[in-house]
Scaffold this active site. Structure first.
Site, PDB file in Angstrom:
ATOM      1  N   GLU A   1      10.580 -69.160 -51.346  1.00  0.00           N
ATOM      2  CA  GLU A   1      10.429 -70.381 -50.568  1.00  0.00           C
ATOM      3  C   GLU A   1       9.711 -70.092 -49.247  1.00  0.00           C
ATOM      4  O   GLU A   1       8.859 -70.865 -48.804  1.00  0.00           O
ATOM      5  CB  GLU A   1      11.802 -71.012 -50.308  1.00  0.00           C
ATOM      6  CG  GLU A   1      12.456 -71.625 -51.533  1.00  0.00           C
ATOM      7  CD  GLU A   1      13.013 -70.584 -52.515  1.00  0.00           C
ATOM      8  OE1 GLU A   1      13.235 -70.922 -53.687  1.00  0.00           O
ATOM      9  OE2 GLU A   1      13.224 -69.413 -52.091  1.00  0.00           O
TER      10      GLU A   1
ATOM     11  N   GLY B   1      23.906 -63.497 -40.309  1.00  0.00           N
ATOM     12  CA  GLY B   1      23.509 -64.832 -39.868  1.00  0.00           C
ATOM     13  C   GLY B   1      22.022 -65.003 -39.671  1.00  0.00           C
ATOM     14  O   GLY B   1      21.572 -66.007 -39.119  1.00  0.00           O
TER      15      GLY B   1
ATOM     16  N   ARG C   1      11.826 -57.778 -87.362  1.00  0.00           N
ATOM     17  CA  ARG C   1      12.828 -58.761 -87.790  1.00  0.00           C
ATOM     18  C   ARG C   1      12.191 -59.818 -88.679  1.00  0.00           C
ATOM     19  O   ARG C   1      11.076 -60.281 -88.435  1.00  0.00           O
ATOM     20  CB  ARG C   1      13.443 -59.451 -86.577  1.00  0.00           C
ATOM     21  CG  ARG C   1      14.221 -58.536 -85.657  1.00  0.00           C
ATOM     22  CD  ARG C   1      15.606 -58.240 -86.191  1.00  0.00           C
ATOM     23  NE  ARG C   1      16.435 -59.445 -86.211  1.00  0.00           N
ATOM     24  CZ  ARG C   1      17.689 -59.474 -86.631  1.00  0.00           C
ATOM     25  NH1 ARG C   1      18.249 -58.364 -87.094  1.00  0.00           N
ATOM     26  NH2 ARG C   1      18.384 -60.592 -86.617  1.00  0.00           N
TER      27      ARG C   1
ATOM     28  N   GLY D   1      20.566 -63.308 -79.892  1.00  0.00           N
ATOM     29  CA  GLY D   1      21.825 -62.744 -79.420  1.00  0.00           C
ATOM     30  C   GLY D   1      21.720 -61.289 -79.021  1.00  0.00           C
ATOM     31  O   GLY D   1      22.437 -60.829 -78.113  1.00  0.00           O
TER      32      GLY D   1
ATOM     33  N   GLY E   1       5.573 -54.321 -48.585  1.00  0.00           N
ATOM     34  CA  GLY E   1       6.818 -54.429 -49.336  1.00  0.00           C
ATOM     35  C   GLY E   1       6.772 -55.534 -50.365  1.00  0.00           C
ATOM     36  O   GLY E   1       7.310 -55.401 -51.472  1.00  0.00           O
TER      37      GLY E   1
ATOM     38  N   GLU F   1      12.468 -59.336 -49.472  1.00  0.00           N
ATOM     39  CA  GLU F   1      11.156 -59.171 -48.831  1.00  0.00           C
ATOM     40  C   GLU F   1      10.552 -60.527 -48.446  1.00  0.00           C
ATOM     41  O   GLU F   1       9.332 -60.707 -48.413  1.00  0.00           O
ATOM     42  CB  GLU F   1      10.165 -58.399 -49.731  1.00  0.00           C
ATOM     43  CG  GLU F   1      10.704 -57.116 -50.333  1.00  0.00           C
ATOM     44  CD  GLU F   1      10.955 -56.022 -49.315  1.00  0.00           C
ATOM     45  OE1 GLU F   1      11.372 -56.343 -48.185  1.00  0.00           O
ATOM     46  OE2 GLU F   1      10.747 -54.842 -49.649  1.00  0.00           O
TER      47      GLU F   1
END
Length: 387
Positions: free
Chosen positions: A373, A134, A273, A346, A247, A369
């Site tokens: 926000e 909580g 690719r 993909g 941290g 940590e």
């Protein structure tokens, strides 16, 4: 191994040697196993102890009790290289180091002598217990209590989302010894074998599979009064907040390392690719995306190094600098990792390429940590006050 040649160019000889040694260790001991550890949900304690043998168990603890005596700036460079190999493992090591620093910085002489040498070697693995079911972002509202009973304290409460829970040997527990608010909080050193200490079931998580996460349950846990960190009641919140400055930098460094790995793999993939008659990396829109990704990585690195220097020099705005770096770097580097997945098409969604693991591991860095926000709250409050 990360291409660290550019990073080394601006470092002194000792720092460059450190970064190179960590990168070599991570490439040989962590990277080859990262996908298997993730799939098996294996916590690589043996490898963590090997890292500790190279000085990574107590990076910025003092040398008189076995620490490496390095700077925060050195620390973020270490964690970037570890996370390049495996962000989940690097992130746990950052939490352990935060705990070791708390004991070294705030512990009594006896506590430092008892705990820091084994934390440095990781014979003792440590976990940090602040968050509760909580009380997440509002850490000052924690409800776990510690009542004095003669020469002992009796701790009762539940801690939530604790990395290493059930495996770690030492738990730094924030508990209320006084009235409501931050000044009523103290910190305690609680060993795993303390009577009344137990652990919840392992949480099923999106990422960070290579480290355990569970509740820490304190049901009348008795510890000697000498377990009060620093020997002073009421300084626990200060310890927690000062610990979180470092941290936040370390978690940001782990985001940077993971995102750099995703970026480097993506560049290699795009060179191999072909589509519509040319290699993918020759497509202008793809090059634009890569340019933005590279800029985000380098901006993150410079901001992170600047904040680490502010913490090393005890700058007046160190709290704001750490909050700013944590917010920007974790947000930016998650975006880079997500873009890397997109550029793989993909294949990026397949486990074997390792990109989706990085995305999963980095996502939680924006929450822990102190959520991003809350970092904005810290910065906004400072701006409003004219600091």
């Amino acid at each position: 191994m990360a291409d660290i040649s550019g990073d080394l160019a601006g470092l002194d000889e000792d720092s460059a040697a450190l970064v190179s040694a960590v990168a070599d260790f991570a490439a040989k001991k962590l990277a080859p196993h990262a996908l298997a550890w993730d799939e098996a949900k294996h916590f690589p304690v043996d490898e963590l102890r090997q890292a500790a043998a190279l000085g990574m168990g107590a990076i910025y603890c003092r040398e008189d009790v076995g620490g490496s005596g390095l700077r925060r700036l050195d620390g973020v460079r270490v964690f970037e290289q570890l996370a390049y190999a495996d962000p989940a493992v690097g992130s746990f090591l950052s939490i352990h180091n935060m705990c070791a620093w708390m004991v070294d910085a705030y512990g009594t002489d006896a506590q430092r002598a008892q705990w820091v040498p084994s934390l440095a070697s990781m014979e003792t693995v440590a976990s940090y217990c602040l968050t509760e079911p909580g009380a997440g972002s509002d850490a000052a509202a924690l409800a776990t209590r510690a009542e004095r009973d003669g020469d002992e304290f009796v701790l009762t409460g539940v801690k939530q989302f604790i990395s290493g829970a059930g495996t770690s040997d030492l738990y730094i527990v924030m508990a209320r010894t006084g009235d409501a608010g931050p000044k009523g909080i103290s910190a305690f050193l609680v060993p795993k074998d303390a009577p009344g200490l137990s652990f919840g079931g392992q949480e099923k998580k999106m990422g960070w599979h290579a480290q355990p996460t569970a509740q820490v349950i304190l049901d009348g846990v008795r510890v000697p009064a000498s377990s009060l960190l620093g020997g002073i009641e009421g300084i626990g919140f200060t310890i927690a907040m000062h610990g979180l400055n470092g941290g936040r930098l370390n978690i940001a460094a782990n985001s940077l390392g993971g995102a750099q790995a995703a970026f480097d793999r993506t560049v290699e993939y795009l060179r191999s690719r072909s589509a519509f008659g040319s290699t993918l990396i020759d497509e202008p829109t793809i090059r634009f995306t890569l340019a933005d990704m590279a800029t985000g990585l380098q901006t993150s690195r410079l901001l992170l190094w600047h904040a680490a220097t502010a913490l090393d020099t005890d700058a007046a705005d160190k709290v704001e600098q750490c909050a700013m770096a944590k917010r920007f770097v974790t947000d930016t580097c998650f975006t880079v990792a997500d873009q890397a997945l997109q550029l793989h098409g993909g294949y990026g969604y397949l486990t074997e390429y390792g990109i989706e693991k990085i995305v999963r591991d980095l996502r939680v860095h924006r929450i822990l940590e102190g959520t991003n926000e809350i970092m904005r709250v810290v910065l906004g409050r400072s701006i409003a006050k004219g600091h």
